[in-house]
Write a protein that holds these residues in place. Sequence first.
Motif, PDB file in Angstrom:
ATOM      1  N   LEU A 159       2.320   1.697  -3.418  1.00  0.00           N
ATOM      2  CA  LEU A 159       1.340   2.043  -4.443  1.00  0.00           C
ATOM      3  C   LEU A 159       0.679   3.390  -4.220  1.00  0.00           C
ATOM      4  O   LEU A 159       0.384   4.115  -5.174  1.00  0.00           O
ATOM      5  CB  LEU A 159       0.253   0.956  -4.503  1.00  0.00           C
ATOM      6  CG  LEU A 159       0.672  -0.420  -5.011  1.00  0.00           C
ATOM      7  CD1 LEU A 159      -0.456  -1.424  -4.791  1.00  0.00           C
ATOM      8  CD2 LEU A 159       1.047  -0.376  -6.482  1.00  0.00           C
ATOM      9  N   THR A 160       0.428   3.719  -2.943  1.00  0.00           N
ATOM     10  CA  THR A 160      -0.397   4.904  -2.651  1.00  0.00           C
ATOM     11  C   THR A 160       0.270   5.905  -1.719  1.00  0.00           C
ATOM     12  O   THR A 160      -0.261   6.985  -1.502  1.00  0.00           O
ATOM     13  CB  THR A 160      -1.736   4.487  -2.015  1.00  0.00           C
ATOM     14  OG1 THR A 160      -1.497   3.989  -0.683  1.00  0.00           O
ATOM     15  CG2 THR A 160      -2.424   3.409  -2.843  1.00  0.00           C
ATOM     16  N   GLY A 161       1.390   5.510  -1.126  1.00  0.00           N
ATOM     17  CA  GLY A 161       2.082   6.426  -0.222  1.00  0.00           C
ATOM     18  C   GLY A 161       1.725   6.286   1.236  1.00  0.00           C
ATOM     19  O   GLY A 161       2.292   6.980   2.089  1.00  0.00           O
ATOM     20  N   SER A 189     -13.884   2.636  -4.545  1.00  0.00           N
ATOM     21  CA  SER A 189     -12.809   3.407  -3.910  1.00  0.00           C
ATOM     22  C   SER A 189     -11.663   2.539  -3.396  1.00  0.00           C
ATOM     23  O   SER A 189     -10.722   3.045  -2.788  1.00  0.00           O
ATOM     24  CB  SER A 189     -13.383   4.209  -2.736  1.00  0.00           C
ATOM     25  OG  SER A 189     -13.983   3.334  -1.790  1.00  0.00           O
ATOM     26  N   ASP A 223      -8.322   0.574  -2.931  1.00  0.00           N
ATOM     27  CA  ASP A 223      -6.946   0.716  -3.428  1.00  0.00           C
ATOM     28  C   ASP A 223      -6.257  -0.622  -3.625  1.00  0.00           C
ATOM     29  O   ASP A 223      -5.309  -0.729  -4.409  1.00  0.00           O
ATOM     30  CB  ASP A 223      -6.120   1.557  -2.444  1.00  0.00           C
ATOM     31  CG  ASP A 223      -6.618   2.983  -2.346  1.00  0.00           C
ATOM     32  OD1 ASP A 223      -6.571   3.689  -3.372  1.00  0.00           O
ATOM     33  OD2 ASP A 223      -7.071   3.384  -1.259  1.00  0.00           O
ATOM     34  N   ARG A 265      -6.550   4.472   3.338  1.00  0.00           N
ATOM     35  CA  ARG A 265      -6.616   3.709   2.080  1.00  0.00           C
ATOM     36  C   ARG A 265      -7.702   2.649   2.176  1.00  0.00           C
ATOM     37  O   ARG A 265      -8.021   2.152   3.258  1.00  0.00           O
ATOM     38  CB  ARG A 265      -5.276   3.049   1.772  1.00  0.00           C
ATOM     39  CG  ARG A 265      -4.269   3.913   1.044  1.00  0.00           C
ATOM     40  CD  ARG A 265      -4.094   5.275   1.634  1.00  0.00           C
ATOM     41  NE  ARG A 265      -3.053   6.058   0.988  1.00  0.00           N
ATOM     42  CZ  ARG A 265      -2.589   7.187   1.475  1.00  0.00           C
ATOM     43  NH1 ARG A 265      -3.076   7.677   2.620  1.00  0.00           N
ATOM     44  NH2 ARG A 265      -1.652   7.857   0.846  1.00  0.00           N
ATOM     45  N   LEU A 323       0.825  -1.214   0.000  1.00  0.00           N
ATOM     46  CA  LEU A 323       0.000   0.000   0.000  1.00  0.00           C
ATOM     47  C   LEU A 323       0.856   1.260   0.000  1.00  0.00           C
ATOM     48  O   LEU A 323       0.566   2.222  -0.719  1.00  0.00           O
ATOM     49  CB  LEU A 323      -0.925   0.006   1.219  1.00  0.00           C
ATOM     50  CG  LEU A 323      -2.253  -0.741   1.100  1.00  0.00           C
ATOM     51  CD1 LEU A 323      -2.943  -0.810   2.457  1.00  0.00           C
ATOM     52  CD2 LEU A 323      -3.162  -0.083   0.064  1.00  0.00           C
TER      53      LEU A 323
END
Length: 473
Positions: free
Chosen positions: A45-47, A113, A115, A52, A42
């Motif tokens: 991929l998303t910071g 939504s 992630d 998330r 995570l």
Amino acid sequence: MRYYYSADEIRAAEAPLLEAGPDGALMRRAAYGLTIAIARELVALTGGVAGRGVCAVVGSGDNGGDALWAATFLRRRGATVSAVLLNPERTHAKALAAFTAAGGRIVQSVPVSTDLVIDGIVGLSGSGPLRANAAEVFDAVDAADIPVVAVDIPSGIDVHTGAADGAHVTAKLTVTFGGLKPVHALADCGRVELVDIGLDLKPSDMFELEAADVKARWPMPGPKDDKYTQGVTGVLAGSATYPGAAVLCTGAAVAATSGMVRYAGTAGQQVLSHWPEVIATPSVNAAGRVQAWVVGPGLGTDDAGASALWFALQTELPVIVDADALTIVAAHPEVVAERTAVTVLTPHAGEFARLAGSPPGQDRVGAARKLADRLGATVLLKGNVTVIAEPDGPVYLSPARESWAATAGSGDVLSGMIGALLAAGIPAGEAAAAAAFVHTRAANLSAVDPGPLPAPTSASRILAHIRSAIASL
């Protein structure tokens, strides 16, 4: 050495821990390792993790429990978590209770939504493709391009063969526990991470050589070695129609070790124009002493080719049989089965079908083992994952992870390398596996030279990178 274990071996190793530990402790240990891996994914991929969206797709049994516990732990780190229960009546009760108590939501489909999705449908006991309801969920996941982390194995893929007969999960990351399973080498599982859960696993009879293992086995000259003690490789390859096969095969033997290579055949002039260090003669009778024979690339299947093959097989030396020589052997398998000396067969799928009477099918390991046992020979079944089976012995897996070696003449290069290692005294299975490893690395190096991005390569370029591949071990 990277070992691969069957489902039965894993279950047997888990049994003492399940009996000795508190109820559910082993699952939570596995789920904690899964959580750490998902959190890293995570962040990459998303910071981050907090805020998330993570959705677990949950089947019955322990894998669903692992997924729910991991989602619970992620919720405690601030993630928004949901779960699709494919079989609510058989969902792991304790894990589900913890999940809902932590604020996890039960949903009917993966939220838009989301992630990251956790595949917790089936584990080691699963077989066959995804059922319709699971396939529908993952069709939507794929359409939305949501990354998937699989628990133990991507659902819908056979744990032992890596076969996918229908709908299955495509994972970006697979997190497995205790020990690797054959599927992790034989199928596309994305990146694979192994979580140590304390299993007492002994070395198995299915494994993969790693760089350090190949380095330890690759022959290097000692202070008292000379060109003879390092192994003399004999090559019977090429013809008027296919002289290039002789050039490639002989050149690979030259590059693989520091011993000597003798070539016998009609392509001597072409071989010497590329490799002047080779001793070339027009016939096997004039070739001189060797420690192993490589027979077949570009040889032809006529009487001359058959005569060269019979000559090699009638010796007590190791013989690697490739290409046209395999076609000849397919018509006369007894010439291999009756040998007492080492024989290595290197078929691709089509050649394998001729040798075995049927294609390898989806169980490539089982097929290679069966042929090796029947013929009493080491069988190297080529492919993106090369399978090397020794008669009544272990299986080596050699995943390419790229396809740069899938080019014309590449097999001729591999055969020359194996022959050189056999001549140096390396046991057959180890020689085949080590050569396959270096061959793959040479192919990958050739594709990125000169860089900066990979570009189409060729057998000649693979050959030119053998020494670099060896040096990089």
